[in-house]
Write an enzyme that holds these catalytic residues in place. Structure first.
Site, PDB file in Angstrom:
ATOM      1  N   ALA A   1      54.268 -77.395  -5.536  1.00 28.91           N
ATOM      2  CA  ALA A   1      53.454 -76.499  -6.366  1.00 28.91           C
ATOM      3  C   ALA A   1      52.414 -75.794  -5.506  1.00 28.91           C
ATOM      4  O   ALA A   1      51.279 -75.589  -5.920  1.00 28.91           O
ATOM      5  CB  ALA A   1      52.804 -77.293  -7.499  1.00 28.91           C
ATOM      6  N   GLY A   2      52.821 -75.434  -4.298  1.00 31.13           N
ATOM      7  CA  GLY A   2      51.924 -74.725  -3.395  1.00 31.13           C
ATOM      8  C   GLY A   2      51.941 -73.226  -3.671  1.00 31.13           C
ATOM      9  O   GLY A   2      52.123 -72.796  -4.819  1.00 31.13           O
TER      10      GLY A   2
ATOM     11  N   ILE B   1      54.166 -70.840  -2.774  1.00 28.89           N
ATOM     12  CA  ILE B   1      55.435 -70.293  -3.293  1.00 28.89           C
ATOM     13  C   ILE B   1      55.730 -70.902  -4.670  1.00 28.89           C
ATOM     14  O   ILE B   1      56.125 -70.193  -5.596  1.00 28.89           O
ATOM     15  CB  ILE B   1      56.620 -70.551  -2.325  1.00 28.89           C
ATOM     16  CG1 ILE B   1      56.341 -69.932  -0.948  1.00 28.89           C
ATOM     17  CG2 ILE B   1      57.907 -69.958  -2.896  1.00 28.89           C
ATOM     18  CD1 ILE B   1      57.446 -70.146   0.076  1.00 28.89           C
ATOM     19  N   GLY B   2      55.495 -72.210  -4.815  1.00 28.71           N
ATOM     20  CA  GLY B   2      55.785 -72.879  -6.090  1.00 28.71           C
ATOM     21  C   GLY B   2      55.043 -72.230  -7.253  1.00 28.71           C
ATOM     22  O   GLY B   2      55.626 -71.970  -8.317  1.00 28.71           O
TER      23      GLY B   2
ATOM     24  N   ARG C   1      62.906 -57.562   3.650  1.00 24.95           N
ATOM     25  CA  ARG C   1      61.974 -57.045   4.674  1.00 24.95           C
ATOM     26  C   ARG C   1      62.605 -55.852   5.398  1.00 24.95           C
ATOM     27  O   ARG C   1      61.974 -54.816   5.596  1.00 24.95           O
ATOM     28  CB  ARG C   1      61.635 -58.166   5.672  1.00 24.95           C
ATOM     29  CG  ARG C   1      60.714 -59.197   5.074  1.00 24.95           C
ATOM     30  CD  ARG C   1      60.403 -60.342   6.011  1.00 24.95           C
ATOM     31  NE  ARG C   1      59.371 -61.191   5.394  1.00 24.95           N
ATOM     32  CZ  ARG C   1      59.219 -62.479   5.624  1.00 24.95           C
ATOM     33  NH1 ARG C   1      60.004 -63.108   6.475  1.00 24.95           N
ATOM     34  NH2 ARG C   1      58.258 -63.157   5.025  1.00 24.95           N
TER      35      ARG C   1
ATOM     36  N   HIS D   1      67.226 -67.850   9.764  1.00 29.61           N
ATOM     37  CA  HIS D   1      66.011 -67.211   9.280  1.00 29.61           C
ATOM     38  C   HIS D   1      65.130 -66.852  10.476  1.00 29.61           C
ATOM     39  O   HIS D   1      64.963 -67.661  11.376  1.00 29.61           O
ATOM     40  CB  HIS D   1      65.302 -68.203   8.369  1.00 29.61           C
ATOM     41  CG  HIS D   1      64.066 -67.663   7.756  1.00 29.61           C
ATOM     42  ND1 HIS D   1      64.001 -66.418   7.204  1.00 29.61           N
ATOM     43  CD2 HIS D   1      62.843 -68.208   7.593  1.00 29.61           C
ATOM     44  CE1 HIS D   1      62.789 -66.227   6.730  1.00 29.61           C
ATOM     45  NE2 HIS D   1      62.067 -67.294   6.954  1.00 29.61           N
TER      46      HIS D   1
ATOM     47  N   ARG E   1      57.861 -79.276  17.067  1.00 32.36           N
ATOM     48  CA  ARG E   1      58.890 -78.927  16.094  1.00 32.36           C
ATOM     49  C   ARG E   1      59.563 -80.194  15.559  1.00 32.36           C
ATOM     50  O   ARG E   1      59.871 -80.306  14.384  1.00 32.36           O
ATOM     51  CB  ARG E   1      59.925 -78.020  16.767  1.00 32.36           C
ATOM     52  CG  ARG E   1      60.798 -77.282  15.799  1.00 32.36           C
ATOM     53  CD  ARG E   1      62.064 -76.845  16.452  1.00 32.36           C
ATOM     54  NE  ARG E   1      62.774 -78.015  16.981  1.00 32.36           N
ATOM     55  CZ  ARG E   1      63.936 -77.967  17.604  1.00 32.36           C
ATOM     56  NH1 ARG E   1      64.500 -76.812  17.830  1.00 32.36           N
ATOM     57  NH2 ARG E   1      64.536 -79.053  18.031  1.00 32.36           N
TER      58      ARG E   1
ATOM     59  N   ASN F   1      59.254 -83.208   7.283  1.00 34.70           N
ATOM     60  CA  ASN F   1      59.944 -82.509   6.194  1.00 34.70           C
ATOM     61  C   ASN F   1      61.290 -83.154   5.853  1.00 34.70           C
ATOM     62  O   ASN F   1      61.756 -83.045   4.717  1.00 34.70           O
ATOM     63  CB  ASN F   1      60.070 -81.011   6.501  1.00 34.70           C
ATOM     64  CG  ASN F   1      58.756 -80.283   6.249  1.00 34.70           C
ATOM     65  OD1 ASN F   1      57.824 -80.875   5.696  1.00 34.70           O
ATOM     66  ND2 ASN F   1      58.669 -79.028   6.637  1.00 34.70           N
TER      67      ASN F   1
ATOM     68  N   ASN G   1      61.142 -74.958   5.249  1.00 29.39           N
ATOM     69  CA  ASN G   1      61.524 -74.760   6.651  1.00 29.39           C
ATOM     70  C   ASN G   1      61.550 -76.075   7.431  1.00 29.39           C
ATOM     71  O   ASN G   1      60.843 -77.016   7.044  1.00 29.39           O
ATOM     72  CB  ASN G   1      60.506 -73.817   7.313  1.00 29.39           C
ATOM     73  CG  ASN G   1      60.907 -72.366   7.135  1.00 29.39           C
ATOM     74  OD1 ASN G   1      62.081 -72.019   7.186  1.00 29.39           O
ATOM     75  ND2 ASN G   1      59.912 -71.513   6.922  1.00 29.39           N
TER      76      ASN G   1
HETATM   77  P1  A3D Z   1      52.379 -74.797   0.584  1.00 29.22           P
HETATM   78  O1  A3D Z   1      51.492 -73.864  -0.150  1.00 29.22           O
HETATM   79  O2  A3D Z   1      51.816 -75.673   1.653  1.00 29.22           O
HETATM   80  O3  A3D Z   1      53.108 -75.732  -0.513  1.00 29.22           O
HETATM   81  C1  A3D Z   1      53.872 -76.839  -0.197  1.00 29.22           C
HETATM   82  C2  A3D Z   1      53.636 -77.888  -1.278  1.00 29.22           C
HETATM   83  O4  A3D Z   1      54.525 -78.992  -1.049  1.00 29.22           O
HETATM   84  C3  A3D Z   1      52.201 -78.463  -1.307  1.00 29.22           C
HETATM   85  O5  A3D Z   1      51.633 -78.258  -2.583  1.00 29.22           O
HETATM   86  C4  A3D Z   1      52.403 -79.942  -0.997  1.00 29.22           C
HETATM   87  O6  A3D Z   1      51.504 -80.791  -1.706  1.00 29.22           O
HETATM   88  C5  A3D Z   1      53.830 -80.147  -1.490  1.00 29.22           C
HETATM   89  N1  A3D Z   1      54.470 -81.347  -0.960  1.00 29.22           N
HETATM   90  C6  A3D Z   1      54.351 -81.919   0.260  1.00 29.22           C
HETATM   91  N2  A3D Z   1      55.112 -83.031   0.315  1.00 29.22           N
HETATM   92  C7  A3D Z   1      55.732 -83.148  -0.876  1.00 29.22           C
HETATM   93  C8  A3D Z   1      56.643 -84.080  -1.429  1.00 29.22           C
HETATM   94  N3  A3D Z   1      57.072 -85.132  -0.724  1.00 29.22           N
HETATM   95  N4  A3D Z   1      57.076 -83.888  -2.682  1.00 29.22           N
HETATM   96  C9  A3D Z   1      56.640 -82.839  -3.413  1.00 29.22           C
HETATM   97  N5  A3D Z   1      55.779 -81.922  -2.957  1.00 29.22           N
HETATM   98  C10 A3D Z   1      55.331 -82.082  -1.706  1.00 29.22           C
HETATM   99  O7  A3D Z   1      53.589 -74.017   1.273  1.00 29.22           O
HETATM  100  P2  A3D Z   1      54.336 -72.691   0.755  1.00 29.22           P
HETATM  101  O8  A3D Z   1      54.572 -72.799  -0.710  1.00 29.22           O
HETATM  102  O9  A3D Z   1      53.648 -71.486   1.293  1.00 29.22           O
HETATM  103  O10 A3D Z   1      55.710 -72.840   1.564  1.00 29.22           O
HETATM  104  C11 A3D Z   1      56.605 -73.870   1.234  1.00 29.22           C
HETATM  105  C12 A3D Z   1      57.716 -73.982   2.280  1.00 29.22           C
HETATM  106  O11 A3D Z   1      58.491 -72.779   2.304  1.00 29.22           O
HETATM  107  C13 A3D Z   1      57.248 -74.193   3.727  1.00 29.22           C
HETATM  108  O12 A3D Z   1      58.104 -75.147   4.345  1.00 29.22           O
HETATM  109  C14 A3D Z   1      57.433 -72.830   4.366  1.00 29.22           C
HETATM  110  O13 A3D Z   1      57.627 -72.922   5.750  1.00 29.22           O
HETATM  111  C15 A3D Z   1      58.685 -72.380   3.659  1.00 29.22           C
HETATM  112  N6  A3D Z   1      58.948 -70.934   3.678  1.00 29.22           N
HETATM  113  C16 A3D Z   1      60.244 -70.557   3.886  1.00 29.22           C
HETATM  114  C17 A3D Z   1      60.572 -69.224   3.887  1.00 29.22           C
HETATM  115  C18 A3D Z   1      61.992 -68.817   4.094  1.00 29.22           C
HETATM  116  O14 A3D Z   1      62.305 -67.651   4.030  1.00 29.22           O
HETATM  117  C19 A3D Z   1      63.006 -69.836   4.380  1.00 29.22           C
HETATM  118  C20 A3D Z   1      59.585 -68.242   3.679  1.00 29.22           C
HETATM  119  C21 A3D Z   1      58.276 -68.659   3.461  1.00 29.22           C
HETATM  120  C22 A3D Z   1      57.960 -70.025   3.460  1.00 29.22           C
END
Ligand code: A3D
EC number: 1.1.1.37
Length: 320
Positions: free
Chosen positions: A11-12, A14-15, A152, A176, A89, A96, A121
């Site tokens: 729920a960060g 993106i969520g 993009r 990606h 990395r 993850n 990721n």
């Molecule tokens: P962020 O806002 O940090 O949200 C991640 C959420 O995951 C946080 O709220 C954490 O509390 C939660 N979390 C951590 N561990 C757990 C768990 N075990 N169970 C449930 N929730 C958990 O990150 P974001 O929303 O900005 O990005 C999320 C992911 O997407 C990251 O890995 C980014 O690198 C990835 N991402 C990928 C792309 C692609 O195009 C593939 C683009 C942008 C971001």
């Protein structure tokens, strides 16, 4: 007909954006799950209060209990941690990977019939691991990256040609970011391939090469500006278009990280390729003829994914 159920794991940034888009588009009721207590509940409450203003009917709830995702039709996974200064990395991969194990088991135990879209990721490895841990059929677990990378690319092409983004189609394969393989010949403005537009004097090879480069480092450009996180609006919109194609059996052709079984000479890996998404998940992998340059580019992507999977198997022996 009962409303569909959309579970969002993480729920960060993106969520939260996914929850807002899913509700606005009335894709179904939304469950936001996170391990952080209060965050999914708080965001769910805030987003619910958009309903009367925006006029959508969707129940949005937040939880820390996997039982609440029971019966979800679509699950979108963004759970994980970003790479922090000083973290290698492999450190990130280890953390993850553990997250994918918990998420995969949560999906397996509560909504094994769902269509699962992974965004966490490093994408091509995490989607593979999530599939392994969940045990779901390969056609029901897919990774989001290509829709974003091509969005993009399309944005920059539309700016270059001074045309509507709606008239631009762009085509990317492979991993990606850095290992993305843009296929310029199949990228068009209203059906006119970009190389033809260069011949028509509408742009130059140098300018298109610069756009390709900017697209491949598109995520990094945004991280550099935001400083405290990565892109989230377009990644969320991209995953929602994949979910819509599944829920509406739209059979859209979208570039996704899909499990290959011999296509493009790859067996048993998740690689970014064009696929058809409909009611059965990934219904087809579209194989196109590639020239030598594109083949070489795709091979670099494939080798990078293989390397990550070796590292994953080294970290978690149950994956070996
Ligand atoms: P962020 O806002 O940090 O949200 C991640 C959420 O995951 C946080 O709220 C954490 O509390 C939660 N979390 C951590 N561990 C757990 C768990 N075990 N169970 C449930 N929730 C958990 O990150 P974001 O929303 O900005 O990005 C999320 C992911 O997407 C990251 O890995 C980014 O690198 C990835 N991402 C990928 C792309 C692609 O195009 C593939 C683009 C942008 C971001």
């Amino acid at each position: 007909m009962a409303r569909k159920k959309i579970a969002l794991i993480g729920a960060g940034n993106i969520g939260g954006t996914l929850a807002h888009l899913a509700a606005q588009k009335e894709l179904g009721d939304v469950v936001l799950f996170d391990i952080a207590e209060g965050i999914p509940q708080g965001k769910a409450l805030d987003l619910s209060q958009c309903g009367p203003v925006e006029g959508f009917d969707a129940f949005i709830t937040g939880t820390n209990d996997y039982k609440d995702i029971a019966g979800a039709d679509v699950v979108i996974v963004t759970a994980g941690v970003p790479r922090k200064p000083g973290m290698s990395r492999d450190d990130l991969l280890g953390i993850n990977l553990k997250v994918m194990k918990a998420v995969g088991e949560g999906i397996r135990d509560n909504c094994p019939d769902a269509f699962v879209i992974c965004i966490t990721n490093p994408l091509d490895a995490m989607v593979w691991a999530l599939r392994e841990f969940s045990g779901l059929p390969h056609n029901k677990v897919v990774g989001m990256a290509g829709v974003l990378d091509s969005a993009r690319f399309s944005t920059f092409l539309a700016w270059e040609f001074g045309v509507s983004v709606r008239d631009v189609t762009s085509f990317v394969l492979g991993g990606h970011g850095d290992t993305m393989v843009p296929i310029v010949e199949y990228s068009t403005v209203k059906g006119i391939p970009v190389p033809d537009l260069i011949k028509m004097g509408r742009s130059t090879q140098e300018r298109i090469d610069a756009i390709v480069k900017r697209t491949a480092s598109g995520g990094g450009e945004i991280v550099g500006l935001l400083k405290t996180g990565s892109a989230f609006y377009a990644p969320a919109a991209s995953a929602i278009s994949m979910a819509e194609s599944y829920l509406g059996d739209q059979k859209r052709i979208l570039p996704c990280a899909a499990h290959l079984t011999g296509q493009y000479g790859v067996d048993g890996l998740y690689v970014g390729v064009p696929v058809m998404i409909g009611k059965d998940g990934v219904e087809q992998v579209i194989e196109i003829d590639l020239d030598e340059k594109a083949k070489a580019g795709l091979q670099v992507s494939i080798d990078a994914v293989k390397e990550l999977l070796v590292a994953c198997k080294g970290i978690d022996s149950s994956l070996a």
